[in-house]
Motif scaffolding. Structure first.
Motif, PDB file in Angstrom:
ATOM      1  N   THR A  98       0.819  -1.215   0.000  1.00 31.27           N
ATOM      2  CA  THR A  98       0.000   0.000   0.000  1.00 31.27           C
ATOM      3  C   THR A  98       0.853   1.265   0.000  1.00 31.27           C
ATOM      4  OG1 THR A  98      -0.142  -0.148   2.425  1.00 31.27           O
ATOM      5  CG2 THR A  98      -1.948  -1.113   1.140  1.00 31.27           C
ATOM      6  N   ASP A  99       2.136   1.116   0.308  1.00 32.83           N
ATOM      7  CA  ASP A  99       3.050   2.258   0.303  1.00 32.83           C
ATOM      8  C   ASP A  99       3.769   2.315  -1.045  1.00 32.83           C
ATOM      9  OD1 ASP A  99       4.958   4.199   0.659  1.00 32.83           O
ATOM     10  OD2 ASP A  99       5.708   3.413   2.570  1.00 32.83           O
ATOM     11  N   GLU A 100       3.559   3.367  -1.803  1.00 30.36           N
ATOM     12  CA  GLU A 100       4.125   3.473  -3.149  1.00 30.36           C
ATOM     13  C   GLU A 100       5.648   3.414  -3.141  1.00 30.36           C
ATOM     14  OE1 GLU A 100       3.413   6.129  -7.208  1.00 30.36           O
ATOM     15  OE2 GLU A 100       2.504   6.726  -5.297  1.00 30.36           O
ATOM     16  N   ALA A 101       6.250   3.814  -2.014  1.00 29.52           N
ATOM     17  CA  ALA A 101       7.712   3.795  -1.923  1.00 29.52           C
ATOM     18  C   ALA A 101       8.253   2.376  -2.048  1.00 29.52           C
ATOM     19  CB  ALA A 101       8.160   4.407  -0.597  1.00 29.52           C
ATOM     20  N   ASP A 102       7.451   1.390  -1.674  1.00 22.94           N
ATOM     21  CA  ASP A 102       7.892  -0.007  -1.741  1.00 22.94           C
ATOM     22  C   ASP A 102       7.926  -0.539  -3.171  1.00 22.94           C
ATOM     23  OD1 ASP A 102       8.280  -0.236   0.978  1.00 22.94           O
ATOM     24  OD2 ASP A 102       6.219  -0.889   1.371  1.00 22.94           O
ATOM     25  N   LEU A 103       7.457   0.252  -4.111  1.00 25.28           N
ATOM     26  CA  LEU A 103       7.482  -0.147  -5.514  1.00 25.28           C
ATOM     27  C   LEU A 103       8.751   0.306  -6.221  1.00 25.28           C
ATOM     28  CD1 LEU A 103       3.813   0.842  -6.463  1.00 25.28           C
ATOM     29  CD2 LEU A 103       4.636  -1.428  -5.809  1.00 25.28           C
ATOM     30  N   SER A 104       9.629   0.946  -5.499  1.00 28.78           N
ATOM     31  CA  SER A 104      10.850   1.497  -6.099  1.00 28.78           C
ATOM     32  C   SER A 104      11.618   0.432  -6.869  1.00 28.78           C
ATOM     33  CB  SER A 104      11.742   2.076  -5.000  1.00 28.78           C
ATOM     34  OG  SER A 104      12.980   2.508  -5.526  1.00 28.78           O
ATOM     35  N   GLY A 105      11.999   0.784  -8.096  1.00 28.67           N
ATOM     36  CA  GLY A 105      12.786  -0.107  -8.938  1.00 28.67           C
ATOM     37  C   GLY A 105      11.965  -0.942  -9.900  1.00 28.67           C
ATOM     38  N   LEU A 106      10.691  -1.122  -9.599  1.00 24.04           N
ATOM     39  CA  LEU A 106       9.850  -1.982 -10.432  1.00 24.04           C
ATOM     40  C   LEU A 106       9.418  -1.266 -11.714  1.00 24.04           C
ATOM     41  CD1 LEU A 106       7.615  -3.532  -7.634  1.00 24.04           C
ATOM     42  CD2 LEU A 106       9.247  -4.774  -9.058  1.00 24.04           C
ATOM     43  N   PRO A 107       9.463  -1.934 -12.846  1.00 28.39           N
ATOM     44  CA  PRO A 107       9.020  -1.335 -14.107  1.00 28.39           C
ATOM     45  C   PRO A 107       7.540  -0.978 -14.064  1.00 28.39           C
ATOM     46  CG  PRO A 107      10.287  -3.340 -14.502  1.00 28.39           C
ATOM     47  CD  PRO A 107       9.995  -3.293 -13.037  1.00 28.39           C
ATOM     48  N   ALA A 108       7.166   0.008 -14.856  1.00 26.81           N
ATOM     49  CA  ALA A 108       5.781   0.500 -14.861  1.00 26.81           C
ATOM     50  C   ALA A 108       4.790  -0.600 -15.201  1.00 26.81           C
ATOM     51  CB  ALA A 108       5.652   1.655 -15.849  1.00 26.81           C
ATOM     52  N   GLY A 109       5.151  -1.458 -16.147  1.00 25.78           N
ATOM     53  CA  GLY A 109       4.231  -2.518 -16.552  1.00 25.78           C
ATOM     54  C   GLY A 109       3.956  -3.505 -15.438  1.00 25.78           C
ATOM     55  N   ILE A 110       4.959  -3.806 -14.641  1.00 31.01           N
ATOM     56  CA  ILE A 110       4.793  -4.733 -13.515  1.00 31.01           C
ATOM     57  C   ILE A 110       3.923  -4.090 -12.440  1.00 31.01           C
ATOM     58  CG2 ILE A 110       6.000  -6.089 -11.770  1.00 31.01           C
ATOM     59  CD1 ILE A 110       6.446  -6.954 -14.709  1.00 31.01           C
ATOM     60  N   ILE A 111       4.138  -2.806 -12.201  1.00 35.12           N
ATOM     61  CA  ILE A 111       3.322  -2.080 -11.226  1.00 35.12           C
ATOM     62  C   ILE A 111       1.865  -2.048 -11.678  1.00 35.12           C
ATOM     63  CG2 ILE A 111       2.925   0.199 -10.205  1.00 35.12           C
ATOM     64  CD1 ILE A 111       5.983   0.637 -10.325  1.00 35.12           C
ATOM     65  N   GLU A 112       1.656  -1.779 -12.957  1.00 31.70           N
ATOM     66  CA  GLU A 112       0.299  -1.724 -13.493  1.00 31.70           C
ATOM     67  C   GLU A 112      -0.395  -3.081 -13.352  1.00 31.70           C
ATOM     68  OE1 GLU A 112      -2.067  -0.714 -17.680  1.00 31.70           O
ATOM     69  OE2 GLU A 112       0.121  -0.801 -17.636  1.00 31.70           O
ATOM     70  N   ALA A 113       0.336  -4.155 -13.625  1.00 33.92           N
ATOM     71  CA  ALA A 113      -0.244  -5.490 -13.492  1.00 33.92           C
ATOM     72  C   ALA A 113      -0.625  -5.781 -12.041  1.00 33.92           C
ATOM     73  CB  ALA A 113       0.733  -6.538 -14.001  1.00 33.92           C
ATOM     74  N   ALA A 114       0.222  -5.363 -11.089  1.00 36.09           N
ATOM     75  CA  ALA A 114      -0.062  -5.579  -9.668  1.00 36.09           C
ATOM     76  C   ALA A 114      -1.266  -4.758  -9.216  1.00 36.09           C
ATOM     77  CB  ALA A 114       1.168  -5.225  -8.830  1.00 36.09           C
ATOM     78  N   LEU A 147      -1.254 -25.933 -25.818  1.00 36.76           N
ATOM     79  CA  LEU A 147      -0.093 -25.300 -25.207  1.00 36.76           C
ATOM     80  C   LEU A 147      -0.583 -24.373 -24.099  1.00 36.76           C
ATOM     81  CD1 LEU A 147       2.021 -24.278 -28.348  1.00 36.76           C
ATOM     82  CD2 LEU A 147       1.904 -26.486 -27.186  1.00 36.76           C
ATOM     83  N   VAL A 148      -0.056 -24.569 -22.892  1.00 41.08           N
ATOM     84  CA  VAL A 148      -0.507 -23.817 -21.726  1.00 41.08           C
ATOM     85  C   VAL A 148       0.697 -23.103 -21.103  1.00 41.08           C
ATOM     86  CG1 VAL A 148      -1.787 -23.922 -19.563  1.00 41.08           C
ATOM     87  CG2 VAL A 148      -2.206 -25.639 -21.332  1.00 41.08           C
ATOM     88  N   CYS A 149       0.574 -21.792 -20.928  1.00 44.55           N
ATOM     89  CA  CYS A 149       1.671 -20.989 -20.370  1.00 44.55           C
ATOM     90  C   CYS A 149       1.130 -20.080 -19.275  1.00 44.55           C
ATOM     91  CB  CYS A 149       2.343 -20.147 -21.458  1.00 44.55           C
ATOM     92  SG  CYS A 149       3.045 -21.108 -22.828  1.00 44.55           S
ATOM     93  N   ASN A 150       2.024 -19.348 -18.636  1.00 45.77           N
ATOM     94  CA  ASN A 150       1.641 -18.375 -17.610  1.00 45.77           C
ATOM     95  C   ASN A 150       2.357 -17.054 -17.875  1.00 45.77           C
ATOM     96  OD1 ASN A 150      -0.093 -19.516 -15.201  1.00 45.77           O
ATOM     97  ND2 ASN A 150       1.245 -21.180 -15.853  1.00 45.77           N
ATOM     98  N   PHE A 151       1.919 -16.353 -18.922  1.00 43.96           N
ATOM     99  CA  PHE A 151       2.494 -15.063 -19.282  1.00 43.96           C
ATOM    100  C   PHE A 151       1.636 -13.933 -18.698  1.00 43.96           C
ATOM    101  CE2 PHE A 151       3.877 -17.271 -23.461  1.00 43.96           C
ATOM    102  CZ  PHE A 151       4.997 -17.802 -22.828  1.00 43.96           C
ATOM    103  N   SER A 152       2.248 -12.768 -18.554  1.00 45.40           N
ATOM    104  CA  SER A 152       1.532 -11.616 -18.009  1.00 45.40           C
ATOM    105  C   SER A 152       0.284 -11.337 -18.837  1.00 45.40           C
ATOM    106  CB  SER A 152       2.432 -10.383 -18.014  1.00 45.40           C
ATOM    107  OG  SER A 152       3.564 -10.585 -17.208  1.00 45.40           O
ATOM    108  N   ARG A 153      -0.833 -11.149 -18.144  1.00 45.54           N
ATOM    109  CA  ARG A 153      -2.059 -10.857 -18.865  1.00 45.54           C
ATOM    110  C   ARG A 153      -2.127  -9.359 -19.205  1.00 45.54           C
ATOM    111  NH1 ARG A 153      -6.369 -12.800 -17.573  1.00 45.54           N
ATOM    112  NH2 ARG A 153      -5.710 -14.627 -16.372  1.00 45.54           N
ATOM    113  N   PRO A 154      -2.901  -8.986 -20.198  1.00 45.08           N
ATOM    114  CA  PRO A 154      -3.019  -7.565 -20.534  1.00 45.08           C
ATOM    115  C   PRO A 154      -3.673  -6.784 -19.399  1.00 45.08           C
ATOM    116  CG  PRO A 154      -4.620  -8.891 -21.751  1.00 45.08           C
ATOM    117  CD  PRO A 154      -3.699  -9.853 -21.064  1.00 45.08           C
ATOM    118  N   THR A 155      -3.407  -5.489 -19.345  1.00 40.19           N
ATOM    119  CA  THR A 155      -4.043  -4.606 -18.375  1.00 40.19           C
ATOM    120  C   THR A 155      -5.006  -3.695 -19.135  1.00 40.19           C
ATOM    121  OG1 THR A 155      -2.364  -2.874 -18.590  1.00 40.19           O
ATOM    122  CG2 THR A 155      -1.945  -4.648 -16.996  1.00 40.19           C
TER     123      THR A 155
END
Length: 703
Positions: free
Chosen positions: A212-228, A469-477
């Motif tokens: 819940t603290d945005e500071a803990d997201l430091s270093g993470l790419p924007a796409g990963i943050i958006e997915a979370a 074929l079954v995979c676990n790739f990031s889903r679209p946001t």
């Protein structure tokens, strides 16, 4: 199908008719009917969970009748009335099993899991009733003993030999109490391996890191943050949620600046099924390895590894261990230097403590960025999932002339799944291909290829396969399509290689078709296709920026290629450690009575490159060997790397899109399945047996 609803104001006669219709509808089970779908694919849109158990019970009855017909026949046993009859027996049961257990992996729920626990012992009992039937075995043996007089073709002879060996290896020669004990062991193992996988899924789904603290997201790419953020929103929570699913876990460990949160994520992932709770797998491991040992000894082998490897290219545990040790010796010095390099880099960049496992991916990624001016995240804008699919389809077309056409009339088991008709170069129908790409709570982790139906020829008709074929790739946001890292592109290529093995199968018998080959050979087609992922010519065709359509720049491709062997020594040792762990568990000659964690520590000791972390255990989540089909076979990944590196040299020599080379690979390997010994097939394609030289050279492990 849903029963019709009653309306209170209907006339009595209407109510009576509706009641009859309701009963008729409820008695209809789509799994037991002839599939009237496109290409007779499974009618997923009609199948409900409640259909499975009655379908299994009915199909088992029919399958037993098929077997009873063979057993009770008074005719002299022949290839046709015994071996072929066995090959075709229980078709409906096979179809129901394929559908159900694939769904249990890709889209399970508590009801499906409960059915799996109930039906697995029934299937084991049915299988045992076949192989332990003395009358039936005598008939098989009669045909086998006269094999040299039957004028069988090569494929018929292979089916006969495999059938006979299958009976022997499943207890047909056992007598009395040994036979009954074998039944008990196999039944218990079917339940334990199922429970092992369910526990991992529960533990994976059970942990979430809620930030819940945005500071803990430091270093993470924007796409990963958006997915979370999307995950959190789907659960009606503020902030961001990270999970132990690969598209969330892996980038978090690579990029999150918060070391304590990395440690928490690492501990959650590496302690799965090792919490002394209802999902703990340690006692299950003990039971599995001891039951496998006991079964092997009943069958006359010293241990489970010896039993398994008799039917593998490697042949013996000694040969496997020598193979692993030789590659380890060629890799370990590189690995130690790579670890030392990361530790030195980390200390220069602020790490005050000893380098820990939860630090390695983080500082490795930063070191990689510094050395090559490259990170995996840089590739994602150029690898939009839909464009990668087109690129992989295009590669298959260039090599083998096959094409793919989505058909929305083919039922699928989840709205995210797409189904394609696969056509050969002449336009003839080859296969149905299902693609399923994104994580769900009902889907196990990782990536895999499977079949809903395998290819075979009967009555002059070539029955074509249904491949998934079954995979676990990031889903679209909401704002971004599904974007893959280069590593995920390689994963897709790998599974698609397996898919080609299934789709291009062309054998007479289902049990010899497609991927029904030795486990240490099955990874050749998949790992071979990975090679195109490091070829500039193909990357330039598939890499298109998802916003601008810009072709992936030469500079970025050069960085991908330049960094492709980054930490190859470490990665080699890591993979070898898994194989050594597997071989240790399945080479025990006396029942295991110790601590799972201590046994694992000793088995992997010489490959250990980091400080031990209390509470972690790799084995408790090692689904490949305890709930998959890789027991005493995980070494096969490295074994097949030797094959694929050598095989790809033929493509490099003649051109990576050379149709003649591809046609030879299709003719001699992909289409042949298990109709010949794997080395015969390989030599027919390559003209020689492989050596590790090409692998070591490709990996940069040559001093």
């Amino acid at each position: 199908m849903k029963p019709s609803l009653f309306i209170s104001c209907l006339l009595c006669i209407s109510i009576f008719m509706d009641s009859c219709n309701q009963k008729s509808t409820m008695n209809t089970n789509p799994l037991l009917e002839e599939f009237s779908t496109v290409h007779n694919t499974p009618p997923f849109d009609q199948i409900q969970s409640s259909h499975y158990l009655p379908a299994f019970k009915e199909a088992i009855i029919k399958a037993k009748a098929d077997i009873d017909k063979i057993v009770s026949s008074t005719e002299e046993p022949t290839f046709e009335n015994t071996i072929l009859a066995l090959e075709y027996a229980g078709k409906q049961l096979n179809d129901v099993s394929n559908i159900f257990f694939n769904i249990n992996s890709a889209e399970t729920n508590e009801e499906i899991q409960a059915i799996a626990r109930e039906v697995s012992p029934l299937l084991t009992e049915y299988s045992n009733d076949i192989v332990l039937n003395e009358t039936l075995f005598r008939k098989v043996k009669t045909v086998y003993d006269s094999r040299n007089k039957l004028n069988l073709n090569e494929e018929q002879l292979k089916l006969l030999e495999d059938s006979y060996k299958g009976f022997e290896r499943k207890g047909a020669l056992l007598k009395g109490e040994d036979k009954e004990r074998y039944r008990s062991i196999t039944s218990k193992l079917s339940q334990l391996t199922l429970q092992f996988g369910e526990n991992i899924l529960a533990e994976t789904n059970g942990y979430k890191l809620h930030i819940t603290d945005e500071a803990d997201l430091s270093g993470l790419p924007a796409g990963i943050i958006e997915a979370a953020a999307t995950v959190a929103k789907s659960e009606n929570k503020e902030g961001w949620i990270f999970t132990l699913q690969f598209p969330s876990y892996v980038p978090f460990m690579k990029y999150a600046d918060n070391r304590e949160l990395r440690r928490q994520m690492y501990m959650a992932y590496s302690t799965r099924a090792n919490h002394d709770n209802e999902y703990d797998n340690k006692e299950i491991i003990t039971q599995i390895v001891n039951l496998r040992l006991e079964k092997a000894k009943l069958l006359g082998y010293e241990n489970h590894a010896q039993f398994i490897l008799e039917e593998r290219m490697a042949q013996t545990p000694e040969k496997v261990n020598t193979f692993l040790d030789e590659l380890f010796a060629r890799s370990i010095d590189f690995a130690k230097n790579e670890i030392a390099e990361v530790e030195t880099f980390a200390q220069k960049n602020g790490l005050k403590d000893q380098l820990q496992r939860w630090d390695f991916s983080y500082y490795s990624e930063k070191l990689k960025a510094e050395k090559f001016d490259f990170t995996e995240e840089m590739t994602k804008p150029y690898f939009q999932l839909e464009k990668v699919i087109d690129g992989v389809f295009g590669l298959a077309n260039s090599l083998y002339g096959i094409s793919f056409k989505e058909n929305k009339n083919i039922p699928v088991y989840h709205k995210e799944v797409k189904a394609y008709e696969v056509l050969d170069e002449d336009g003839s129908f080859l296969a149905v291909l299902y693609l399923d790409f994104h994580p769900r709570s009902g889907k196990r982790g990782g990536a895999w290829m499977t079949n809903y139906r395998e290819q075979y020829i009967k009555d002059g008709k070539n029955i074509r396969p249904f491949v998934s074929l079954v995979c676990n790739f990031s889903r679209p946001t909401e704002d971004t399509p599904s974007l893959l890292t280069h590593n995920e592109v390689t994963t897709f290529l790998h599974e698609f290689g397996h898919g080609l093995h299934g789709m291009l199968a062309n054998t007479t018998y289902q049990s010899l078709s497609g991927t029904n080959v030795y486990r240490d050979f099955v990874e050749l087609p998949s790992q071979l296709l990975e090679n195109w992922g490091t070829e500039k010519e193909w990357l330039k065709l598939v890499g298109k920026h998802y916003k601008t359509g810009e072709v992936i720049p030469d500079e970025l491709v050069d960085k991908i290629l330049a960094s492709s062997n980054f930490q190859s020594g470490y990665l080699s040792v890591r993979q070898l450690s898994f194989g050594m762990n597997d071989m240790a568990w399945h080479s025990i000659n006396t029942p295991f009575k110790g601590l799972v964690t201590e046994f694992e520590k000793e088995a992997m000791a010489k490959t250990e490159l980091f400080p031990q972390v209390e509470g972690t255990c790799f084995s408790t989540a090692f689904s490949h060997i305890f709930s998959g089909g890789y027991a005493a076979g995980y070494y096969g990944y490295k074994w097949a790397e030797v094959l694929d590196a050598d095989a790809f040299k033929a493509f490099k020599k003649n051109g990576i899109f050379n149709k003649e080379t591809a046609a030879s690979f299709r003719k001699n390997i992909l289409s042949k399945g298990g109709t010949k010994h794997p080395m015969e097939l390989y030599v027919a394609f390559r003209g020689q047996e492989p050596t590790p030289d090409a692998l070591l050279e490709r990996s940069g492990l040559v001093k």
